[in-house]
Design a protein around this motif. Structure first.
Motif, PDB file in Angstrom:
ATOM      1  N   GLY A  26       0.969  -1.481  -0.551  1.00 19.89           N
ATOM      2  CA  GLY A  26      -0.013   0.195  -0.309  1.00 19.89           C
ATOM      3  C   GLY A  26       0.827   1.276  -0.275  1.00 19.89           C
ATOM      4  N   THR A  27      -0.249   2.547   0.065  1.00 20.20           N
ATOM      5  CA  THR A  27       0.779   3.672  -0.897  1.00 20.20           C
ATOM      6  C   THR A  27       1.265   3.614   1.396  1.00 20.20           C
ATOM      7  N   GLU A  34       1.688   9.861  -7.104  1.00 21.86           N
ATOM      8  CA  GLU A  34       2.286  10.534  -7.962  1.00 21.86           C
ATOM      9  C   GLU A  34       0.809  11.329  -8.103  1.00 21.86           C
ATOM     10  N   ALA A  35       0.775  12.935  -8.385  1.00 20.11           N
ATOM     11  CA  ALA A  35      -0.735  13.222  -8.634  1.00 20.11           C
ATOM     12  C   ALA A  35      -0.913  13.190 -10.030  1.00 20.11           C
ATOM     13  N   GLN A  50       0.114  -1.523 -11.830  1.00 15.96           N
ATOM     14  CA  GLN A  50      -0.791  -0.978 -10.547  1.00 15.96           C
ATOM     15  C   GLN A  50       0.007  -1.090  -9.344  1.00 15.96           C
ATOM     16  N   GLY A  51       0.437  -2.688  -9.780  1.00 17.85           N
ATOM     17  CA  GLY A  51       0.645  -3.469  -8.606  1.00 17.85           C
ATOM     18  C   GLY A  51       0.029  -4.475  -8.192  1.00 17.85           C
ATOM     19  N   MET A  52      -1.459  -4.843  -8.656  1.00 19.09           N
ATOM     20  CA  MET A  52      -2.708  -5.605  -8.405  1.00 19.09           C
ATOM     21  C   MET A  52      -2.638  -7.247 -10.191  1.00 19.09           C
ATOM     22  N   ASP A  53      -3.311  -8.349  -9.165  1.00 14.30           N
ATOM     23  CA  ASP A  53      -3.525  -8.936 -10.250  1.00 14.30           C
ATOM     24  C   ASP A  53      -4.743  -9.534 -10.610  1.00 14.30           C
ATOM     25  N   SER A  54      -4.823  -9.146 -11.858  1.00 18.28           N
ATOM     26  CA  SER A  54      -6.017  -9.265 -12.871  1.00 18.28           C
ATOM     27  C   SER A  54      -7.323 -10.038 -12.261  1.00 18.28           C
ATOM     28  N   LEU A  72     -19.351  -2.333 -11.071  1.00 16.14           N
ATOM     29  CA  LEU A  72     -18.709  -2.442 -10.586  1.00 16.14           C
ATOM     30  C   LEU A  72     -16.321  -1.370 -11.399  1.00 16.14           C
ATOM     31  N   MET A  73     -16.159  -0.825 -10.643  1.00 16.51           N
ATOM     32  CA  MET A  73     -14.790   0.169 -10.235  1.00 16.51           C
ATOM     33  C   MET A  73     -14.092   0.236  -9.261  1.00 16.51           C
ATOM     34  N   ILE A  74     -12.842  -0.405 -10.082  1.00 20.13           N
ATOM     35  CA  ILE A  74     -11.511   0.097  -9.078  1.00 20.13           C
ATOM     36  C   ILE A  74     -10.441   1.041  -9.773  1.00 20.13           C
ATOM     37  N   ILE A  75     -10.214   1.581  -8.611  1.00 21.37           N
ATOM     38  CA  ILE A  75      -9.080   2.675  -9.069  1.00 21.37           C
ATOM     39  C   ILE A  75      -7.532   2.509  -8.293  1.00 21.37           C
ATOM     40  N   ARG A  76      -6.915   2.812  -8.649  1.00 27.54           N
ATOM     41  CA  ARG A  76      -5.262   2.532  -8.038  1.00 27.54           C
ATOM     42  C   ARG A  76      -4.735   3.485  -8.253  1.00 27.54           C
ATOM     43  N   HIS A  77      -3.816   4.397  -7.397  1.00 28.03           N
ATOM     44  CA  HIS A  77      -2.878   5.333  -8.191  1.00 28.03           C
ATOM     45  C   HIS A  77      -3.441   6.703  -9.166  1.00 28.03           C
TER      46      HIS A  77
END
Length: 517
Positions: A26-27, A34-35, A50-54, A72-77
């Motif tokens: 995690g952050t 990063e902005a 983004q460091g996640m498993d598809s 369902l939507m997932i946003i990372r970084h």
């Protein structure tokens, strides 16, 4: 929420209008990622980048699809790593947030504080509405503050459970001055002492926005929140007799715009170099200072699971804006689940957290990415439901108009048209204004899948029908983006018809009629 009277309103709106702290990745706290500012559009990335498993996300999308979810939507970084829309719902349609609206009202109250329009959340509410002749004033009511409204600890005597006509929330909607109704209620205890879920609290906060700004909450939001964040899909009903926007429900946002609200909180109230809301406001929502119900905590009109490092805006029928700060994730979910169906928030947090493998990019995984693409495609394809045998009766009633006696839904007549393709329904209804009649119609699928009608001013109908037996035809109908589904079971007996109506809000009605002249 307003089951009996708002069942009519909903009907005619449709007609007429392991978790964050346990994960190793995690952050780090206090470290700014990063902005990325998705004011114009959301960047898209593979999960692995983004460091996640598809593959894990593919399983999650398939699991969520076993419920009556819409998206369902997932946003990372700051980048979309997974985005699924479950048929018949499609991307871009504004969705009913239900009580997640409250969290947006909280955000607007935070903007009042940030902009100096409200001096303090510790300000007594009675003093802020000194122009009203408030009833049942005692020491407890005098001590009630804006913060106690935000924390659902106002101490106001209030009932809001099954949305029956005698409950406080239902009676509020029947009054000519809803803000006054809430403020007039007697106190059940001292402010701050006890959590009690109360839709009147955010209604008063919306009224306070109008009092402080001279605008409805919706107009204020368009200028101070939706505009800066690039939110363009917002719809928020009509103001009441006092010019107040409903603060407890009624806001519609498309999933991409729901995510912008969550992302504002993920970035501690900052948006592209501007502090939109105080960071301390975000921290209080995240901390969840007030023990609530079902293991949740609460504060600033946001729910939280502090032990999982998660907080969220929640709405009836499975509307989620989920924020996971330690994982730098925002997740959005919308749906039409019944009250007895649940995709538990703790499980959703755990499932998302389990897909996070690293803070840095993972090697590309084409096989896992193909599984994710397949899961997204499967979600967009409606799975046919069972259909019955079409009886000869279908030909007899096709195209005939059945007139209905007076009923709570104000439906005057209906017609069913059975064709080899493009079968349809048509309803004539009393608009409730000047005794005028409005015509509504749409397509319906007879193969177990929904047919979408061309867009109308109130939205897009999606309906399907099936014969339950030789005499009863059932229609499942919804307006895409509305948080409820309607079931109409029409039983034909000679020239007469009996109609059983039920929706996912729990409202039921019986209608009766016969073939018209």
């Amino acid at each position: 929420m307003r089951i009996i009277n708002t069942a009519i309103a909903i009907l005619f709106t449709a007609f007429s209008v392991a978790a964050g702290c346990n994960a190793s990745a995690g952050t780090p706290e206090g470290q700014a990622p990063e902005a990325v500012w998705p004011t114009k559009s959301w960047p898209v990335s593979t999960a692995e980048e983004q460091g996640m498993d598809s593959a894990s996300l593919a399983r999650l999308i398939e699991t969520v699809g076993t419920y009556r979810q819409d998206s369902l939507m997932i946003i990372r970084h700051g980048k979309i790593v997974a985005e699924a829309y479950y048929a018949p719902y499609v991307a871009g349609i504004s969705h009913d947030l239900r009580s997640a609206t409250k969290s947006v009202v909280s955000t607007l109250t935070a903007i009042e504080v940030q902009n100096g329009l409200l001096d303090s959340v510790d300000h007594p509410v009675v003093d802020l509405f000194a122009d009203k002749n408030i009833l049942n004033i005692d020491d407890n009511k005098k001590a009630m503050t804006v913060q106690s409204l935000l924390d659902m600890t106002s101490g106001i005597e209030w009932t809001e459970k099954a949305y029956t006509p005698d409950e406080s929330i239902m009676r509020m909607y029947l009054t000519s001055d809803r803000t006054g109704f809430v403020l007039d209620q007697p106190m059940s205890g001292a402010p701050g002492a006890k959590f009690n879920y109360n839709g009147g609290n955010p209604y008063v906060l919306s009224a306070l926005i109008t009092k402080k700004t001279g605008q409805s909450a919706f107009d204020f939001a368009k200028k101070e929140l939706f505009g800066p964040l690039g939110i363009t899909s917002a719809k928020w009903g009509r103001v009441d007799a006092q010019g107040v926007t409903d603060g407890e429900a009624g806001l519609y946002l498309a999933p991409h715009d729901m995510a912008r609200i969550g992302y504002l909180y993920l970035r501690n109230g900052m948006w592209d170099g501007k502090q939109i809301i105080p960071s301390s406001w975000v921290e209080r929502a995240r901390a969840g200072n007030v023990p609530a119900t079902f293991g949740f905590h609460y504060s600033n009109l946001w729910w939280s699971l502090p032990e999982k490092g998660a907080y969220m805006a929640l709405g009836r029928h499975s509307q989620f804006i989920l924020v996971l700060p330690k994982l730098d994730i925002v997740a959005i979910m919308t749906g039409v689940l019944r009250d007895d169906e649940h995709y538990p928030a703790p499980r959703l947090v755990d499932d998302i957290a389990a897909s996070v493998k690293s803070d840095t990019p993972l090697p590309s995984d084409p096989i896992a990415q193909s599984l994710l693409s397949a899961a997204i495609q499967k979600a967009a394809t409606e799975k046919p439901s069972a259909v019955g045998v079409t009886p000869d009766l279908a030909k007899e009633i096709s195209g005939k108009t059945f007139k209905l006696s007076d009923n709570v839904l104000r439906v005057k007549s209906f017609t069913l048209n059975f064709f080899d393709s493009d079968s349809s329904w048509e309803i004539m209804a009393d608009s409730g204004k000047d005794q005028t009649t409005q015509r509504f119609s749409g397509l319906m699928g007879l193969d177990g899948t929904s047919r979408k009608s061309p867009p109308a001013f109130y939205g897009i109908n999606a309906a399907k029908g099936r014969w339950l037996n030789e005499h009863t035809f059932e229609i499942e109908r919804r307006v895409l983006g509305h948080g409820e589904t309607q079931l109409w079971a029409l039983t034909f007996e000679g020239d007469k018809v009996n109609v059983s109506y039920e929706n996912t809000d729990g409202f039921k009605a019986q209608l009766h009629g016969e073939i018209g002249d």
